[in-house]
Design a protein around this motif. Sequence first.
Motif, PDB file in Angstrom:
ATOM      1  N   ILE A  18       0.848  -1.197   0.000  1.00 16.23           N
ATOM      2  CA  ILE A  18       0.000   0.000   0.000  1.00 16.23           C
ATOM      3  C   ILE A  18       0.877   1.238   0.000  1.00 16.23           C
ATOM      4  CG2 ILE A  18      -2.078  -0.960   1.028  1.00 16.23           C
ATOM      5  CD1 ILE A  18      -1.139  -0.210   3.740  1.00 16.23           C
ATOM      6  N   ASN A  19       0.402   2.272  -0.674  1.00 20.16           N
ATOM      7  CA  ASN A  19       1.196   3.497  -0.799  1.00 20.16           C
ATOM      8  C   ASN A  19       1.265   4.289   0.495  1.00 20.16           C
ATOM      9  OD1 ASN A  19       1.670   2.981  -3.489  1.00 20.16           O
ATOM     10  ND2 ASN A  19      -0.154   4.060  -4.157  1.00 20.16           N
ATOM     11  N   ARG A  20       0.160   4.345   1.239  1.00 16.60           N
ATOM     12  CA  ARG A  20       0.120   5.163   2.446  1.00 16.60           C
ATOM     13  C   ARG A  20      -0.141   4.256   3.646  1.00 16.60           C
ATOM     14  NH1 ARG A  20      -3.105   7.302   6.031  1.00 16.60           N
ATOM     15  NH2 ARG A  20      -5.002   6.463   5.174  1.00 16.60           N
ATOM     16  N   GLU A  96       2.957 -10.853   2.897  1.00 18.00           N
ATOM     17  CA  GLU A  96       2.420  -9.994   1.841  1.00 18.00           C
ATOM     18  C   GLU A  96       1.015 -10.435   1.431  1.00 18.00           C
ATOM     19  OE1 GLU A  96       3.639  -8.310  -2.556  1.00 18.00           O
ATOM     20  OE2 GLU A  96       5.197  -9.136  -1.269  1.00 18.00           O
ATOM     21  N   ALA A  97       0.797 -11.717   1.251  1.00 17.40           N
ATOM     22  CA  ALA A  97      -0.531 -12.229   0.880  1.00 17.40           C
ATOM     23  C   ALA A  97      -1.540 -11.983   2.000  1.00 17.40           C
ATOM     24  CB  ALA A  97      -0.450 -13.722   0.562  1.00 17.40           C
ATOM     25  N   ASP A  98      -1.123 -12.188   3.248  1.00 16.12           N
ATOM     26  CA  ASP A  98      -2.021 -11.964   4.383  1.00 16.12           C
ATOM     27  C   ASP A  98      -2.362 -10.488   4.540  1.00 16.12           C
ATOM     28  OD1 ASP A  98      -2.314 -14.646   5.157  1.00 16.12           O
ATOM     29  OD2 ASP A  98      -0.413 -14.589   6.238  1.00 16.12           O
ATOM     30  N   LEU A  99      -1.416  -9.597   4.267  1.00 13.78           N
ATOM     31  CA  LEU A  99      -1.673  -8.163   4.327  1.00 13.78           C
ATOM     32  C   LEU A  99      -2.694  -7.765   3.261  1.00 13.78           C
ATOM     33  CD1 LEU A  99      -1.198  -5.296   5.314  1.00 13.78           C
ATOM     34  CD2 LEU A  99       0.858  -5.216   3.881  1.00 13.78           C
ATOM     35  N   LYS A 100      -2.537  -8.267   2.047  1.00  8.16           N
ATOM     36  CA  LYS A 100      -3.504  -7.967   0.985  1.00  8.16           C
ATOM     37  C   LYS A 100      -4.891  -8.484   1.367  1.00  8.16           C
ATOM     38  CE  LYS A 100      -0.182  -7.867  -2.808  1.00  8.16           C
ATOM     39  NZ  LYS A 100       0.331  -8.537  -4.007  1.00  8.16           N
ATOM     40  N   ASP A 101      -4.950  -9.667   1.941  1.00 11.24           N
ATOM     41  CA  ASP A 101      -6.223 -10.237   2.390  1.00 11.24           C
ATOM     42  C   ASP A 101      -6.839  -9.379   3.495  1.00 11.24           C
ATOM     43  OD1 ASP A 101      -8.213 -12.245   2.281  1.00 11.24           O
ATOM     44  OD2 ASP A 101      -7.304 -13.278   3.992  1.00 11.24           O
ATOM     45  N   ALA A 102      -6.021  -8.940   4.433  1.00 13.33           N
ATOM     46  CA  ALA A 102      -6.506  -8.103   5.538  1.00 13.33           C
ATOM     47  C   ALA A 102      -7.064  -6.783   5.018  1.00 13.33           C
ATOM     48  CB  ALA A 102      -5.383  -7.853   6.542  1.00 13.33           C
ATOM     49  N   LEU A 103      -6.443  -6.218   3.989  1.00 14.20           N
ATOM     50  CA  LEU A 103      -6.938  -4.974   3.397  1.00 14.20           C
ATOM     51  C   LEU A 103      -8.331  -5.167   2.800  1.00 14.20           C
ATOM     52  CD1 LEU A 103      -3.680  -3.669   1.738  1.00 14.20           C
ATOM     53  CD2 LEU A 103      -5.006  -2.482   3.491  1.00 14.20           C
ATOM     54  N   LYS A 104      -8.565  -6.296   2.171  1.00 14.09           N
ATOM     55  CA  LYS A 104      -9.894  -6.581   1.610  1.00 14.09           C
ATOM     56  C   LYS A 104     -10.931  -6.723   2.724  1.00 14.09           C
ATOM     57  CE  LYS A 104      -8.009  -9.068  -2.317  1.00 14.09           C
ATOM     58  NZ  LYS A 104      -7.765 -10.394  -2.879  1.00 14.09           N
TER      59      LYS A 104
END
Length: 129
Positions: A18-20, A96-104
């Motif tokens: 994520i950018n921010r 990284e995959a878990d972070l993307k999942d958490a964002l969703k």
Amino acid sequence: GFYGNYFYFIKAKFSEVINRCDIGTWKSLSKKDTAELFKKSSIVLDITHPEQRGLTSRTFEALAAGAVVLTNNQNALKYMDRYSDRIRIFTEDSFEADLKDALKISASLVSELDKGYLSLQRFCEELVS
């Protein structure tokens, strides 16, 4: 040491995905400051101490505030299986995959029923009964 290296690894991964992002603070926070930070957070990163096996009160506070908890605590779901949809357990390889999942997931809100379950009052009532 352990925490410094882990912190910079995770900060770099956050920046890639994520950018921010705001990576909290190293200083101690008052309960009020912590609550305000959690209210603004969509994901709360929980890194355990090397010998930690249980959950901290911060886990409950983050969930009650509506955040997704991203943790390396392998026992988190054992204690909080009711919230398996809002807890992601990561390893260095899966971060990284878990972070993307958490964002969703972070876009969904915690229900009033769940807020009651996570409340301090319910916790205290359970302790004394």
